[in-house]
Structure formats: structure tokens, C-alpha cells
Design a protein around this motif. Sequence first.
Motif, PDB file in Angstrom:
ATOM      1  N   THR A 646      23.247  35.692  81.858  1.00 47.58           N
ATOM      2  CA  THR A 646      23.662  34.362  81.443  1.00 47.58           C
ATOM      3  C   THR A 646      23.434  33.347  82.543  1.00 47.58           C
ATOM      4  OG1 THR A 646      25.441  35.438  80.207  1.00 47.58           O
ATOM      5  CG2 THR A 646      25.559  33.060  80.413  1.00 47.58           C
ATOM      6  N   HIS A 647      22.874  32.202  82.183  1.00 44.81           N
ATOM      7  CA  HIS A 647      22.755  31.109  83.152  1.00 44.81           C
ATOM      8  C   HIS A 647      23.674  29.954  82.745  1.00 44.81           C
ATOM      9  CE1 HIS A 647      20.347  28.446  80.522  1.00 44.81           C
ATOM     10  NE2 HIS A 647      19.626  29.500  80.207  1.00 44.81           N
ATOM     11  N   GLY A 648      23.977  29.110  83.731  1.00 46.11           N
ATOM     12  CA  GLY A 648      24.832  27.959  83.481  1.00 46.11           C
ATOM     13  C   GLY A 648      24.049  26.799  82.896  1.00 46.11           C
ATOM     14  N   MET A 649      24.717  25.672  82.777  1.00 47.19           N
ATOM     15  CA  MET A 649      24.100  24.468  82.226  1.00 47.19           C
ATOM     16  C   MET A 649      23.508  23.614  83.356  1.00 47.19           C
ATOM     17  SD  MET A 649      24.608  24.813  78.959  1.00 47.19           S
ATOM     18  CE  MET A 649      24.319  26.564  79.262  1.00 47.19           C
ATOM     19  N   THR A 650      22.662  22.663  83.008  1.00 44.08           N
ATOM     20  CA  THR A 650      22.044  21.790  84.001  1.00 44.08           C
ATOM     21  C   THR A 650      22.804  20.463  84.065  1.00 44.08           C
ATOM     22  OG1 THR A 650      20.439  21.143  82.306  1.00 44.08           O
ATOM     23  CG2 THR A 650      19.744  22.773  83.904  1.00 44.08           C
ATOM     24  N   LEU A 651      23.126  20.064  85.299  1.00 42.38           N
ATOM     25  CA  LEU A 651      23.874  18.831  85.549  1.00 42.38           C
ATOM     26  C   LEU A 651      23.073  17.959  86.508  1.00 42.38           C
ATOM     27  CD1 LEU A 651      27.315  20.535  86.316  1.00 42.38           C
ATOM     28  CD2 LEU A 651      26.528  19.701  84.088  1.00 42.38           C
ATOM     29  N   ASP A 652      23.465  16.694  86.624  1.00 41.88           N
ATOM     30  CA  ASP A 652      22.777  15.840  87.594  1.00 41.88           C
ATOM     31  C   ASP A 652      23.318  16.121  88.994  1.00 41.88           C
ATOM     32  OD1 ASP A 652      25.171  14.483  87.937  1.00 41.88           O
ATOM     33  OD2 ASP A 652      24.486  12.601  87.060  1.00 41.88           O
ATOM     34  N   GLU A 653      22.834  15.365  89.991  1.00 41.28           N
ATOM     35  CA  GLU A 653      23.192  15.646  91.385  1.00 41.28           C
ATOM     36  C   GLU A 653      24.682  15.466  91.660  1.00 41.28           C
ATOM     37  OE1 GLU A 653      19.308  14.861  94.120  1.00 41.28           O
ATOM     38  OE2 GLU A 653      20.217  13.076  93.247  1.00 41.28           O
ATOM     39  N   MET A 658      24.060  15.729  81.798  1.00 38.13           N
ATOM     40  CA  MET A 658      22.943  14.814  81.609  1.00 38.13           C
ATOM     41  C   MET A 658      23.032  14.125  80.255  1.00 38.13           C
ATOM     42  SD  MET A 658      19.680  16.663  83.360  1.00 38.13           S
ATOM     43  CE  MET A 658      19.800  17.235  85.062  1.00 38.13           C
ATOM     44  N   SER A 659      22.715  12.841  80.268  1.00 41.28           N
ATOM     45  CA  SER A 659      22.812  12.044  79.044  1.00 41.28           C
ATOM     46  C   SER A 659      21.785  10.917  79.091  1.00 41.28           C
ATOM     47  CB  SER A 659      24.217  11.452  78.903  1.00 41.28           C
ATOM     48  OG  SER A 659      24.260  10.473  77.899  1.00 41.28           O
ATOM     49  N   THR A 665      19.022  11.910  83.003  1.00 39.82           N
ATOM     50  CA  THR A 665      18.294  13.108  82.577  1.00 39.82           C
ATOM     51  C   THR A 665      17.095  13.361  83.496  1.00 39.82           C
ATOM     52  OG1 THR A 665      16.978  11.800  81.024  1.00 39.82           O
ATOM     53  CG2 THR A 665      18.961  12.863  80.160  1.00 39.82           C
ATOM     54  N   ILE A 666      16.771  14.618  83.653  1.00 35.38           N
ATOM     55  CA  ILE A 666      15.575  15.038  84.384  1.00 35.38           C
ATOM     56  C   ILE A 666      14.662  15.722  83.382  1.00 35.38           C
ATOM     57  CG2 ILE A 666      14.662  16.538  86.194  1.00 35.38           C
ATOM     58  CD1 ILE A 666      16.177  14.259  87.371  1.00 35.38           C
ATOM     59  N   VAL A 667      13.464  15.185  83.213  1.00 34.40           N
ATOM     60  CA  VAL A 667      12.522  15.719  82.236  1.00 34.40           C
ATOM     61  C   VAL A 667      11.515  16.606  82.958  1.00 34.40           C
ATOM     62  CG1 VAL A 667      10.819  15.127  80.464  1.00 34.40           C
ATOM     63  CG2 VAL A 667      12.801  13.640  80.842  1.00 34.40           C
ATOM     64  N   PRO A 668      11.341  17.862  82.510  1.00 33.48           N
ATOM     65  CA  PRO A 668      10.408  18.762  83.204  1.00 33.48           C
ATOM     66  C   PRO A 668       9.023  18.156  83.389  1.00 33.48           C
ATOM     67  CG  PRO A 668      11.661  19.968  81.544  1.00 33.48           C
ATOM     68  CD  PRO A 668      12.019  18.520  81.374  1.00 33.48           C
TER      69      PRO A 668
END
Length: 977
Positions: A646-653, A658-659, A665-668
Amino acid sequence: MCAETPDYKDTLNLPKTDFPMRAGLPKREPEWLARWEKMDIYGRLRDKAVKAEGTVEARTPFTLHDGPPYANGHLHIGHALNKTIKDMIVRSHQMMGHESRYVPGWDCHGLPIEWKIEEQYRAKGKDKDDVPVIDFRQECRKFAEGWVDIQREEFKRLGISGNWDNPYLTMDFHAERVIAEEFMKFLMNGTLYQGSKPVMWSPIEETALAEAEVEYHDKESFTVWVKFKVAEPAASALAGAYVVIWTTTPWTMPSNKAVVYGSDIAYGLYEITGTPDESWAKVGDKYILADKLAADVMTRARLDDTMYTRLRDVPVSELEGLKLTHPLAGVEGSNGEWDDLRDFRAAPFVTDTEGTGFVHCAPSHGMEEFELYRDLGMLDQVITYNVMEDGSLRADMPFFGGTRILKQNGKEGDANKTIIDKLAEVGGLLARGKIKHSYPHSWRSKAPVIYRNTPQWFAAIDREIGDGRDTYGTTIRSRALTSIDELVKFTPQSGRNRLYSMIESRPDWVLSRQRAWGVPLTCFIKKGALPTDPDFLLRDAAVNARVAEAFETEGADAWYKEGAKARFIADAADPEAYDQVFDVLDVWFDSGSTHAFVLRDREDGTVDGIADVYMEGTDQHRGWFHSSLLQACGTIGRAPYRNVVTHGMTLDEKGLKMSKSIGNTIVPEEVIKQYGADILRLWVAQSDYTVDQRIGPEILKGVADSYRRLRNTLRFMLGSLGDFAEADRVAPEDMPELERWVLHRLAELDKQVRDGYAGFDFQTVFQSVFTFATVELSAFYFDIRKDALYCDGDTARRRAALTVLDALFHRLTTWLAPILVFTMEEVWLERFPGDDSSVHLVDFPETPEEWFDAELAAKWAGIRKVRRVVTAALEIQRSEKVIGASLEAAPVVHVEDAGLLAALQSVDFADICITSALTLTADPEPQEAFRLPEIEGVGVVFEKADGEKCQRCWKILPDVGHHGHAGVCARCDAALS
């Protein structure tokens, strides 16, 4: 240098390589992707495994089963995190000797796609209901196909390796067949049933939702305190008093059938003695309230503590047997809708932590109330059908008919306000207000959901199955819990507790959805029969087989074709005696069934239909991990996986979610354009993915800096190995101790790397290798051996160093290849060019056990400790401009420990410290000696080197100028000769 001294630069063995320090990844990575596609790397690895079968080199299959992303939008950073972790797992296991399989897949059915097509219809002024269902489904299929193609290319750009030419799609005809077959196993084993109970319902999407399709957001709700008068028995001392309830769903008041109390709550009888100008309370009113909550209720009713008095205790025994009057009872125009007396009894779920100590019961809209009256055998007395599919109240309901709980856009409708106003008008309210609280929303439409009693199809998770697969239990729940405890390893371990508690407490699985785009519930029900009748469902193997065969060739659209019912039932029964079910399956059943048509049915599946790994985000404990476990336990009797990662969620710095609305948001795609995919992959490897991840511009800059440091180490190796030949190879036993120490460290790292990859711990793998490469190699070993590599002639020492560099090259490039897929390919091809060459076609090299030398390692730990004191002492001299470089020094090193001194004397410690000379002594440290407080018994006295500077190696030595070649030392003279 004197004018007559020759320039010896061209005589040095300086590094030679075209490997650039500037990577240029955004531009170059697509070139490698095209090369890999042309080479068919993934296919060649499969061929390699096939050729090994039946030989001593046979590779053990390893399968990561892909949790299917949804085919309806561009990738976000969570997708990049997820797929990169999967790719590292697959690649590392391949390079550790497995036959590592990865079949990417997509979830293609369901409401989000259907919703998009409906939006397109609405924009064109079309009504979905006017479109033939098969045409509508074809539109959905086409939409999904388009996004599958887009997402496939976006995933490939991340460097993800897999069977991209033949992925799995839940909308493939064979997949639809198997999903239907898996459903029909529930039909045949008796776990399928139709029931009517409150389920989470989306009025906007007009369908039931599963818990996994719901997310929680803050919502402002109306809240009301409503009065129910004690009506019977008339002789009761409490007759005429009011029981007060509190609810945040006023729209459920017309469906109220009862009020319940807590058997262990202290209640009191309170009388109103005065009121302010504006209050719904009246002097003389008597209210029964939980003592802990009475003051708060009175405050809500705008009454201060001078306006009421507590008359006495109300023991629970006095509440037993009372009947209450609904506040709308007898109201003109109500047509007797609410005239029946309301039940009043104790219930275990009532508390005195908030509200009034009483709970109003609308069993059609609350699971706890439903279960209470179900267990009492009273459902037929309390179930209502007042709320329609679109969230409107039934059209013929007095006062409120046609009002809506929600508007079509998901905003507050007019039902709550209309009901509150009516309750106020008839004197049924004590107080009103608003509250902001966490509330379930559809994760697709983002609109609030409601609990609504509707007929739905369920899988009973506590019903005995009796299918002979009883090794791990006889019910879905028992099999699932046993699987979690006995068959599955969780990374991190906390995932086990999360999933176990969810399975342990979950209700029956709601399988049906009232939509069109999906696999239908392929079953038939007997007209006029009750769900409890034994012949309610048509259970016939021949019928099931005909459905399966049709789906294989025509897809699930076959269910909707004219004459489908007669075609499938055929001579098994009278088709006119049955109705065909047109609900579609919960899409979690689709994805939960993937183990059957991917792991079981495909050539690149698994022998036993079980995956080695399922890997997804933590939200999938209530999603794919959960539904796959339930589905498999119902059909194959156990979990379909051996490991759950299981991995966690992605957050900003800043650690914020992210919203798009707040612009964090960070776009790949943007990261790849600026830095390249390898930097994104390195971000994943550097992080502890088992918790929430932070990403942003500053974090990515730090990742890029780590990458540059690592690239510099690799560039040095490439430059030095340019002239290495097999004839130069030196056996370990013939190497200097420094080289044997490096081999020892490789033996240690080999175990760390393999254990890390096997345990899905990429952070430990990368940090171990990175620290070794940048600290132990670049700042220690390379720093020391540059002199021998550059200045020695064809010496045993130089050949030993090159042999070690070769060992380092093969291990560092392969160990890092699962992480930095593009960069390690670039490094590999720089040394081993060729159309068939690729680092991704080789395995981690086997590292001989005899390289491990604990005794040598302990010795060199002491040597390195003393070296730290020397280099720190010299750095002071450099910062004070006494010397420009360490080769200008010839320090005296005082060492108290005799054993450590002997170890230092057994090596060329001046060489290790990169000084021109160095004296070791056991004499006591003089007062002026430099020390490091953490290293006792070592002191360094600075002395300048004596002699002239060699114009070739720059060491300052007494013998410079006394050899055949001008201005050089003896070592350089020999090299020049």
C-alpha cells in the motif's frame, strides 16, 4: 613548472567518456522508449523465460496484478506514484532471477463514463432514455477506448514496462463473459439474494453506491429539534409531555416511524417556566431530555437557565410501553398520513454525547434503525417508500409531494425547508439551526448522497456457501478474515489491521446498480414469487452456459438484444414466467473479478490463479483490495493475492491535499517536460511511499540535485573504464586491502539491495546505494584511487582498481536500473553499445560470498575513523590558506591504541589521506595536536611536505628531479618508462 620541464598531461590516464554531465532527459528519454519498443524488451524477457523452462536455469514466475485505473482522464501525480512503484517491483524481481509478469489493465464500465456520455447528450438536447440502450453502451465503449489509448501512452512515457500490446480491459468480451460467470457462481452457491434495505443512494446519478464509491466532505446541513408528544397510555404521568429528537436530515421526518432511547442514559422531566419574545417553547410545556444534554437543548431553544426547571428523574422503566404522536398527526390536509402512533423503545445505538438522548427512526433511511426493526420482525410496519430515484418525495405525499432533497446540480433542494416550515407551522419544532459536518458524497458527481431503502441485489457474506472450498472457512467473511491472517503479507503491516477491521464489520455487499453501462446481473426472477421463495431465482447451469457463450462472442450487449430472455432461458423453463434483471453490477465486482480473467485465463497469468502482489493506494483497503478479497472468497475460497502493498496519497510541499481550485496540483506531464521521467521516478524511490508523499518545486529541485551527484559518480566510472580489458582483471586475493574493502561493501550491499527489493523497500535500496556511491565511492575510494588510476603505469594496483570499478559498474547500473530506467540504460550503452544491448535484459550479478570479510571491514572502519581526523585537520589549514591542497601536507598522526596504530602502519596511510607524506607515531599527543572530540586517542600535528612538486602527479617528494625524466618522482618516472 620550469620552462624546460615537459608537459606530462598527455601521459596521464585521464578519464575519457562521451557521457555528458547534463542529462537532457526530457529530450533523450523518448529515444530510449522508441528503442525499447523496437527491441521488444518485455517480449524478449518473456522469451528468455520460455527458453529457460525445463532447465536448471528455469525462472520462477512472479506476477504483479495491476489494479485497473479508470479510463476517463489524463494521469495525475497519484497515477505516476502508483505505476512507478509497480514498475520498480516488476523490474527488480525480474533482475533478481524471476520471470516477472505485468499485464496493465483498465476499468472501463461504470457511472463516470456513463455520466460523461449523458453530459454530451444533454449538451445536444438529447435524452438518454430516448436512445436505444445498445447504442448508448456503444458510445460508452468508444469513450473508454479513447482514454485507454491516451493513458497507455502517458504510462509508457513514465518508463513503465509491461505487456502494453495486450492489456486487459474489463469491457473486453472475454472479460465480460468471465465477470458474468463469476456473478453466476454467487447465483448458484446461494449467496446472491434480493433484499430491500437502506443503501447509499445518489439522487443525482439515480443509483446505489458502495462505500468505496463514496468520499467524505464537509457539508452544511439543516438541523432541527422536533417534539413528539407522549400519547399513550393516557394514564401515564408523562402523558402530554414531549420527547424531543434532534436530526440533521429533516427530509426524513415524513418517513418517521418510531423514536428510540438509551437504556443506560439518565433522563429528566423539564418544565418551561418562562420564554423570550421569540421561542417555539411555551410556558407549561414539559420536555423529556437526557440530563447531560438538557442545558444545550434549552440554549438552542433560546431559553436561559431561569426559564426552565427540572421537575424530576425519568427512569427508563417509566419510558417502557409509551406511544408517541408524530408532530404532523391530525394536521388538516394530511389525509391521515402520520396519524398512527409512533413506536417508542430502547436501542443500543442511542448515546447522550450530542442531540437530546433520543433518536428519531426512519428505518427506510438509516441502517441502524433498519437492523433494529428487522431483528424485531417489524420491518413491514416501519418501511416506507417515500423517496424516489431522483431524490424527490413521492408525488402524492401531503404537503411535500414532489419536493426534492437535492437539485439536479447537487445543491440543496426545497424538501428540507418545506418540511421545517411545516413543522414550525404546526408547533412541532422546539429549535432549528445549521451544522457543518463531514458528510458522504459521490466520488464521481461530487454531490451528497442519501440513505434510501430500495430493492437491491446483495451478496450475503455470512451465509454458509457449501461449495466444498472450506479450507479457510464456509462463509465469505470467514474466508476473508482467515486469508488476511494466514495467507497474505502486508506492506506496511498497518494495512492488515485496516482491511481486517473493514471486513470484520462490513454489511452484505450491494452488487446492483441502476445504470446501463456495465455487466448486467445475468439472472431471471420468477414472476409473482417473493425473494424468500426457493424458486424466486432461476438457477440453471445450461442457462448460465448460454449466457456465457453469447457474451464471449457478442459481449454483454447480448443481454439487451431483442429476444434475449427467450434465447437464454430456452427450454429450461417458460420464459414468460420470468422477468429479466437489467441492473448492472457494481464496477468493484468487475475489478474484483479480474483475477479470474487475467491471472487464471491468460497465458501470462499464474498457475494457481493467485497473484504474488496487489499494490495500490491506501484508499483501496475499502476499494480494490476489499472487493477482490470478497469476490475471490466467494468463488475460489481464498484471497487472490499473497502480498498487499500500500502507498499513501500525494500532497503538496506543505502537506496539503492537491486541488485544482487552490492551484497546488503537480501534473506528471509538466514534471517530465522540465526534468524527465527519471527525476519523477527518483522522487518515488527517495520517499517512504507507505505514508503520504509530498511533492512540489523545491522537493523536485532536491531530487534533481541527488540525481546530478549520482550521475557524476557514474561518469567517473565510465571515464576510468574506457581502457579496461579482460586481461587486466585481478583476482580478489591479489588485490590491495582497499580494493578488497570495496568488494566487502559490495557483498554487504548486494544483500541489502536484494532484501530491499524483495520487501518492496525502494527507499532503503536507493539510499543505501546512493550513500555508497556518493560518500564511500566518490568522497573516499575514488578520491584516493584517482592518483593510481591517473598516474600509475601498468601496475597491479591500477589493474586491481579497474577490476573493482568493473564490479562496481555492473552492480550499480543493474541495482539502480529498476529505479532510473532511462539513465542506467544510457550508462550501460555508453560502455556496451549495440542493437541488442540493454541493461534491462540482464540480471543483478551474483556477488561471491567470499567477498564478504568482516575482519577486514572492522580494520578499515578504524582506518577511516583516523582518516577523518586527518582530513579535518588539513581542512583547517586549507581554509586558513596555509596550504592549497592536501598533497602539500605531511602530517604527524599520534595514535594511542596499539592495535589501531598497527592497522594504519600496514597500509599506505599517506595514500589513504591523499598527502605526500605522513608519519604515524605512538608518542603522546602534544598540546597543539588537532583532535575530534568524538574520536578519542587520535591527534594530528600539521607539517608541510618536504621536497619538490612532481610535475606529473603533483605529490611533493624529496626524490623529485632525481630520475631520468625531468621534474618527476620515482613512480611517475617508472610510468613514463
